[in-house]
Every structure is written in structure tokens, then in C-alpha cells.
Design an enzyme around this catalytic site. Structure first.
Site, PDB file in Angstrom:
ATOM      1  N   ARG A 166      35.352  42.107  64.921  1.00 38.25           N
ATOM      2  CA  ARG A 166      35.349  42.485  66.337  1.00 38.25           C
ATOM      3  C   ARG A 166      34.570  43.782  66.515  1.00 38.25           C
ATOM      4  NH1 ARG A 166      40.955  43.935  69.433  1.00 38.25           N
ATOM      5  NH2 ARG A 166      40.760  45.749  68.066  1.00 38.25           N
ATOM      6  N   PHE A 170      48.462  39.162  73.007  1.00 40.97           N
ATOM      7  CA  PHE A 170      48.771  40.217  72.042  1.00 40.97           C
ATOM      8  C   PHE A 170      50.266  40.115  71.681  1.00 40.97           C
ATOM      9  CE2 PHE A 170      49.514  44.533  70.579  1.00 40.97           C
ATOM     10  CZ  PHE A 170      48.350  44.806  69.867  1.00 40.97           C
ATOM     11  N   ASP A 203      48.251  42.937  81.794  1.00 38.35           N
ATOM     12  CA  ASP A 203      48.080  43.880  80.688  1.00 38.35           C
ATOM     13  C   ASP A 203      46.592  44.223  80.640  1.00 38.35           C
ATOM     14  OD1 ASP A 203      47.729  45.188  78.279  1.00 38.35           O
ATOM     15  OD2 ASP A 203      49.320  44.064  77.263  1.00 38.35           O
ATOM     16  N   TYR A 236      45.270  55.167  74.696  1.00 40.77           N
ATOM     17  CA  TYR A 236      44.540  55.554  73.474  1.00 40.77           C
ATOM     18  C   TYR A 236      43.313  54.706  73.195  1.00 40.77           C
ATOM     19  CZ  TYR A 236      47.642  51.859  71.710  1.00 40.77           C
ATOM     20  OH  TYR A 236      48.327  50.688  71.551  1.00 40.77           O
ATOM     21  N   LYS A 237      43.080  53.667  74.011  1.00 38.67           N
ATOM     22  CA  LYS A 237      41.904  52.827  73.781  1.00 38.67           C
ATOM     23  C   LYS A 237      40.720  53.444  74.528  1.00 38.67           C
ATOM     24  CE  LYS A 237      44.601  48.850  72.394  1.00 38.67           C
ATOM     25  NZ  LYS A 237      45.391  47.692  72.773  1.00 38.67           N
TER      26      LYS A 237
HETATM   27  C1  LIG Z   1      46.717  47.504  72.247  1.00 41.48           C
HETATM   28  C2  LIG Z   1      47.528  46.576  73.051  1.00 41.48           C
HETATM   29  C3  LIG Z   1      48.902  46.811  73.262  1.00 41.48           C
HETATM   30  C4  LIG Z   1      49.556  47.961  72.569  1.00 41.48           C
HETATM   31  O1  LIG Z   1      50.848  48.230  72.975  1.00 41.48           O
HETATM   32  P1  LIG Z   1      51.545  49.568  72.428  1.00 41.48           P
HETATM   33  O2  LIG Z   1      52.864  49.569  73.040  1.00 41.48           O
HETATM   34  O3  LIG Z   1      50.660  50.702  72.795  1.00 41.48           O
HETATM   35  O4  LIG Z   1      51.593  49.460  70.940  1.00 41.48           O
HETATM   36  C5  LIG Z   1      49.595  45.948  74.094  1.00 41.48           C
HETATM   37  N1  LIG Z   1      48.971  44.891  74.674  1.00 41.48           N
HETATM   38  C6  LIG Z   1      47.659  44.625  74.459  1.00 41.48           C
HETATM   39  C7  LIG Z   1      47.003  43.463  75.123  1.00 41.48           C
HETATM   40  C8  LIG Z   1      46.903  45.456  73.641  1.00 41.48           C
HETATM   41  O5  LIG Z   1      45.623  45.197  73.420  1.00 41.48           O
END
Ligand SMILES: *Cc1c(COP(=O)(O)O)cnc(C)c1O
Length: 408
Positions: free
Chosen positions: A367, A122, A193, A218-219
Site C-alpha cells: 500500500r 477496518f 469512518d 494521527y493519519k
Molecule cells: C486507522 C483506522 C482506525 C483506527 O482506530 P484507532 O481507535 O485510532 O486505533 C479506525 N478505523 C479505520 C477505518 C482506520 O483506518
């Protein structure tokens, strides 16, 4: 058939904990979890009775200062961690920064100058490595490898590996216990992560030997847009761990207003500033949607939903050049699956217009995420049928589906 699956689903009633719009099939809970029914009630109560009525007295009266700890206690169970190893704070990106900087300080800078991550990780994860490295004078080299090369890349010159457990594009899942064992042999710190795994698959952070981890609120945890994230740090590392964001809420006694920084004894040192009380209340409602549910049940349903969706896709959409890009083996996947197609963006827009919400990820992926608390088996069926119709009627070719929105 799908109705029978739903009737036999031991956690089917959890769907009632959410306020889902009618005529919508939501397969994007891996990006933004759905709204729990309790959230608006609780937020309104907090605004009126706590903030409005008691004003600043609420910090004591309603113990706002210990809000992160209270919610973290509930979250820890879902991560397979002890409450003294998890704290809710900041965003995932900021927590990566804190762990990365702290982990580099713990490593021997003379012999370990490599940071390992995945090429397809990501973006924010890789960006944070760039930022931390620049701040440290560019001493480190980021070594980017493919997912299947991560294990071999963990070597004695690697200070830190930043590994996303479930790939946000393909859903490919790393074996956490396995990589942790390898890392402990080479003395490398892994920062996990868990953004696309926590809340969807069973985790045993402590049992699997994880040292450090971050993840989103938030996920799958349904905390609402921009909800605070969590950070995990194994007990054994806490007393020597220095956060670069040495804010006052991570101080041993913030309200002593002392002139010098002394970190809190345990996980609380990873707090930084004043807790976001309203957002924490929303996140608590999100985490409460897991009440009485085991992660084992969540994981089982996640796999059953994905397998059903994949089978229906083969059956109904097999002729439309939608290439399955996720791992076939169910224990090698998280809770989403992806299909590649040259016109993926337009196809997803057309599908959303038919009330089926998944998402598009560049360069060419459709997705679909399965949030086990509220996704039904019939939703998988209906979604595939709608996608079939979009493809069969070539609806995605319409002009309006060709231009991209700012957020995709
Ligand atoms: C959604 C996601 C993030 C999001 O990071 P934020 O700081 O909340 O924007 C980070 N890493 C991964 C792998 C994600 O899927």
C-alpha cells in the site's frame, strides 16, 4: 517531468512545515502522518512554560480546559463542518462506540435490529459493533456486505450503517452524499469512518447530509502516534443524543461537581474525561500544517500524485505481477493505492530497506499513501524506480525479509 510537476505545485512549500528524514521517501502518511517542524518546539514550550512553570494554574491561565474546542475549530474547516458539530476526543474506536450506542438508542428497537457494515471494513469498526451489541444483550444482527452492496442494504429494518468512506486496503471511496440520501429515505443512521479520507480529500459533511462521523488525528492530520481522534454529530441530532460514556467533561458544567449527570447542550456532550493536553498541542501543530491551504488544493494534488504513481508503475513495474487492486477512476479512490502480490510482505521490507516507506496489509497488499502536504512528484518517481530494482534483482527473496514484525 516530475520536477516540472513539483515546480508547478501550488502547495509545494508546505513540505517545509515538516521535519522529514533525509534519504527517505515516505508513502505512509495515511497510517502515521509526518512530524511537523513546530511540534517539538511547541511541546517543549508547553511542558516547560505551561505545565512546569504554572502547574495546575495552567487550566485557567492557558485555558487548557477549552483545548479540544480550540483545535476542533481549526479542524472543522477541513471537514466541511461547522465548529459546533465537531469535537476532538478519545480515539476513533472509542468514538465509534459512543456514536453507535447513541445511534441505536435513537432508532426504534422494535422495527430495526440490523447493523450494516462492510465485510472488509477496518477490524476495530467491526469489533466495536460486537462489543456494543453484546452490551445491549445481543439484540442486533450485524449484516456484512460488499462495498458495492451497501446502498442496497440500507433498508427500513437497518438501525445503523457503519461505513468507512475510503477503504483502508484498496482506497475505494464511497459517494457520501449519495449514501446519505438513501439513508435519509430509509431512516437509517450512517456513521462515517473518515480515517482514510479526512485531510486527504475534500469533505462537505454538512453539505452532503452526514449525520455522524469519526476519524483519526494521527493519519493525514499529522497529530503524532496515538493522537486524539474527532467525532462529528450534526446539529439536528445533538439535543437528543445520549452518549453512553457520560463522563464529567461532557457535563453541562463539569466544575460544579454536581452529583447528577446533565449533558452539555451541544457537541461537547461527546467529550468524556480530562482532555489529553500534551497530545492536543501536538495535534494542533499537525492541523496547523494545513494553514492557508484549501482542501480543494489538497484533493487535486492527491489525485495528481496517485495518477502519476499508477502510470509509472505500469511503465516501470508492469512485468512483475503486481496486481493493481484500487479503483481506476480517480473520483472513486482516496489518497492511497494498493497492489497485490503473493510476496507483498517481503517486497515491502526490501523496499523499506531502500528508503521507501509504504506498508503491507494482509493478506497480500503493498500500500502506498500520498499525503499531499509533503509528498513530491519526484518521490513517486523515485519510489517506483526503487521498487523496480527490488523486483528486477529479486532482493525480496533474502531470508531477512521473510519474518514478520509485530507491527506491519
Ligand atoms: C486507522 C483506522 C482506525 C483506527 O482506530 P484507532 O481507535 O485510532 O486505533 C479506525 N478505523 C479505520 C477505518 C482506520 O483506518
Amino acid at each position: 517531468m516530475c520536477e516540472a510537476h513539483d515546480a508547478n505545485d501550488s502547495i509545494r512549500d508546505c513540505r517545509d512545515r515538516f521535519d522529514l528524514p533525509e534519504h527517505t521517501i515516505y508513502l505512509d502518511g495515511n497510517s502515521l502522518g509526518a512530524l511537523p517542524r513546530r511540534t517539538p518546539v511547541r511541546i517543549n514550550e508547553l511542558l516547560r512554560n505551561e505545565w512546569g512553570e504554572s502547574l495546575i494554574k495552567s487550566w485557567n491561565k492557558h485555558d487548557w480546559a477549552a483545548f479540544p474546542q480550540r483545535v476542533s475549530l481549526k479542524l472543522a474547516r477541513l471537514l466541511g463542518a461547522s465548529a459546533s458539530e465537531v469535537i476532538i476526543a478519545d480515539s476513533t474506536s472509542v468514538n465509534i462506540f459512543k456514536l453507535l450506542a447513541g445511534a441505536l438508542v435513537l432508532s426504534d428497537v422494535e422495527t430495526r435490529r440490523i447493523i450494516v457494515s462492510e465485510r472488509g471494513n477496518f477490524p476495530t469498526d467491526l469489533y466495536m459493533v460486537e462489543g456494543v451489541n453484546a452490551m445491549l444483550g445481543g439484540k442486533y444482527t450485524l449484516r456484512l456486505v460488499e462495498a458495492e452492496e451497501v446502498e442496497a442494504a440500507l433498508d427500513h429494518d437497518v438501525a445503523v450503517a457503519l461505513v468507512t468512506q475510503v477503504d483502508y486496503r484498496t482506497g475505494r471511496q464511497h459517494n457520501m452524499a449519495h449514501l446519505n440520501t438513501r439513508a435519509s429515505q430509509t431512516g437509517t443512521h450512517i456513521i462515517w469512518d473518515l480515517s482514510h479520507s479526512a485531510g486527504a480529500i475534500p469533505l462537505e459533511l454538512a453539505g452532503d447530509g452526514a449525520e455522524m462521523a469519526v476519524g483519526c488525528g494521527y493519519k493525514y492530520f499529522n497529530g503524532g502516534p496515538g493522537a486524539p481522534a474527532f467525532v462529528y454529530l450534526a446539529k439536528a441530532l445533538q439535543s437528543n443524543f445520549a452518549t453512553p460514556l457520560s463522563g464529567w467533561f461532557g457535563h453541562q458544567s463539569p466544575f460544579a461537581f454536581s452529583g447528577t449527570y446533565v449533558p452539555a447542550a451541544g457537541i461537547e456532550r461527546l467529550l468524556c474525561g480530562t482532555p489529553p493536553v500534551i497530545a492536543l498541542a501536538a495535534l494542533e501543530c499537525g492541523i496547523d500544517t494545513f494553514d492557508g491551504v484549501t482542501m480543494d488544493a489538497i484533493g487535486k494534488k492527491s489525485r495528481a500524485l496517485s495518477e502519476l504513481f499508477m502510470a509509472l508503475m505500469r511503465q516501470e513495474c508492469g512485468n512483475y505481477h503486481l496486481e493493481f487492486v484500487s479503483p481506476a477512476a480517480e473520483n472513486a479512490r482516496g489518497s492511497h493505492v494498493s497492489y497485490a502480490h503473493e510476496h507483498a510482505y517481503a517486497i515491502m521490507q526490501a523496499l523499506i530497506d531502500r528508503g521507501v516507506i509504504g506498508d503491507f496489509r494482509p493478506p497480500n497488499l503493498l500500500r502506498f499513501g500520498f499525503a499531499p502536504l509533503y509528498t513530491r512528484f519526484v518521490d513517486c518517481y523515485d519510489a517506483v524506480i526503487q521498487l523496480h530494482d527490488v523486483m528486477a534483482n529479486e532482493e525480496w527473496k533474502a531470508e531477512k525479509y521473510q519474518t514478520r514484525n509485530r507491527v506491519t
